[in-house]
Design an enzyme around this catalytic site. Structure first.
Site, short mmCIF file in Angstrom:
data_model
loop_
_atom_site.label_atom_id
_atom_site.label_comp_id
_atom_site.label_asym_id
_atom_site.label_seq_id
_atom_site.Cartn_x
_atom_site.Cartn_y
_atom_site.Cartn_z
N PRO A 1 -8.12 1.00 2.93
CA PRO A 1 -7.12 1.93 3.47
C PRO A 1 -7.23 3.26 2.73
O PRO A 1 -7.17 3.31 1.50
CB PRO A 1 -5.79 1.23 3.18
N CYS B 1 -2.35 2.69 -5.56
CA CYS B 1 -2.45 4.14 -5.37
C CYS B 1 -1.80 4.85 -6.55
O CYS B 1 -0.64 4.59 -6.87
CB CYS B 1 -1.79 4.55 -4.07
N HIS C 1 -9.09 -3.35 -7.22
CA HIS C 1 -9.88 -2.16 -7.50
C HIS C 1 -10.25 -2.24 -8.98
O HIS C 1 -9.38 -2.22 -9.85
CB HIS C 1 -9.07 -0.90 -7.20
N GLY D 1 -14.18 -0.66 -5.39
CA GLY D 1 -14.45 0.36 -6.38
C GLY D 1 -15.94 0.58 -6.61
O GLY D 1 -16.63 -0.31 -7.10
N GLY E 1 -14.85 1.80 0.43
CA GLY E 1 -14.01 2.91 0.83
C GLY E 1 -14.80 4.11 1.33
O GLY E 1 -15.26 4.14 2.46
#
Length: 338
Positions: free
Chosen positions: A23, A106, A177, A218, A240
């Site tokens: 996301p 986040c 992550h 990551g 990502g």
């Protein structure tokens, strides 16, 4: 072969989670996900983070809009109030999402001020309460995306405790992550690059919690790395920025290499052609061309003509009246593949 997305009602979301697209705020909207689904029928796609207060207090249900072709698709929520998250998760389930995910990773200031995101790594009991409330409210999977720790925390002390608490609350799948987040002193962009990666601790967590479905996130930029991490015993890999900037490289071969399906990849040209009817429908409903084409700029990354493709779309898609013919013009600048 057809490049139309496959409708996947009742899809096996856990199998899909072998490879997922992270996301990403301002990036993984429904237009982006439609394109990604053209390239891979199997990978798990995530929404941008949607805050629980926006849904529950603000009534912003349009934030849940998606195309049925996107399945399997996960809704990522931001929040820290168990009751509110449970209500937001219910709205996501009613909208048809296959999974709901709680953002505990986040690091942005805006997210911290709302007491959610990576700052929740400091409050594992609260996260467990949130997970338990969401699990009680919905039948779909409730997952957590987290960091290995924040600030001065020692990951090998805090991460096992965090995972023990959320798994005890009913979380069966987690995305880790493999970097710490520094809540002070680093920007969100710097938090994606500067803290060192520690893949080994994620492997350790999988060994320590064999019952947990553990995905790693990551610094993963290609399918070779994804395959190696899966071979190490991890259950899933989340990619990502590489999946966004080089969508064909990452996603078009994923169904064969990650899921073992005997299918050939959709070509970038086929994907473009399959996007044209979607673009026409979007424009007919009052949308703008650049809302879609900004996600298509990386389709030909590394190919001759990629720069011309990007230039035509970047310069023309924001103009009034821009339509599918601009996309076809941009495609004409790309030499046919050998």
């Amino acid at each position: 072969m057809s490049a139309e997305p496959e409708k996947q009602g009742g899809s096996d979301v856990r199998r899909a989670a072998r490879l997922s697209v992270a996301p990403m705020m301002d990036w993984t909207d429904r237009h982006c996900r439609y394109l990604h689904r053209l390239l891979s029928r199997r990978a798990l796609l995530y929404s941008e983070m949607v805050t629980a207060p926006a849904l529950v207090r603000g009534g912003a249900l349009h934030l849940l809009d998606y195309n049925p072709e996107e399945h399997p698709v996960a809704l990522q929520l931001g929040g820290s109030d168990p009751e509110e998250l449970a209500r937001a998760a219910t709205l996501g389930e009613q909208a048809g999402y296959d999974q709901v995910d709680l953002n505990c990773g986040c690091p942005s200031d805006r997210v911290q001020s709302g007491t959610f995101g990576a700052v929740l790594m400091r409050s594992p009991e609260l996260v467990a309460d949130c997970v338990a409330a969401m699990r009680e409210a919905v039948k779909i999977d409730v997952t957590v995306k987290c960091r290995i720790g924040v600030d001065e925390q020692e990951p090998r002390d805090v991460l096992p405790d965090f995972l023990e608490k959320i798994s005890g609350a009913g979380c069966e799948r987690v995305v880790i992550h493999a970097r710490k987040a520094w809540l002070q002193g680093l920007s969100p962009k710097e938090n994606r690059d500067i803290p060192p990666l520690d893949y080994e601790i994620v492997r350790e967590m999988k060994r320590a919690f064999p019952q947990l479905h553990v995905s790693i996130n990551g610094g993963i930029t290609d399918l070779d790395t994804a395959e190696a991490l899966l071979a190490d015993g991890l259950d899933g890999v989340m990619i990502g920025r590489a999946a966004y900037h080089q969508p064909w490289d990452i996603l078009a071969n994923a169904d064969a290499r990650i899921y073992g399906e005997a299918v050939g990849p959709v070509s970038p040209e086929e994907a473009v052609q399959a996007m044209l009817p979607y673009i026409e429908r979007h424009l007919a409903s009052g949308g703008r061309l650049h809302q879609i084409t900004r996600h298509m700029l990386g389709l030909f990354a590394g190919r001759p003509g990629a720069r011309q493709w990007r230039r035509v779309l970047s310069e023309g898609a924001t103009r009034d009246g821009a339509g599918p013919e601009l996309v076809e013009e941009a495609l004409s600048r790309v030499p046919a593949a050998a």
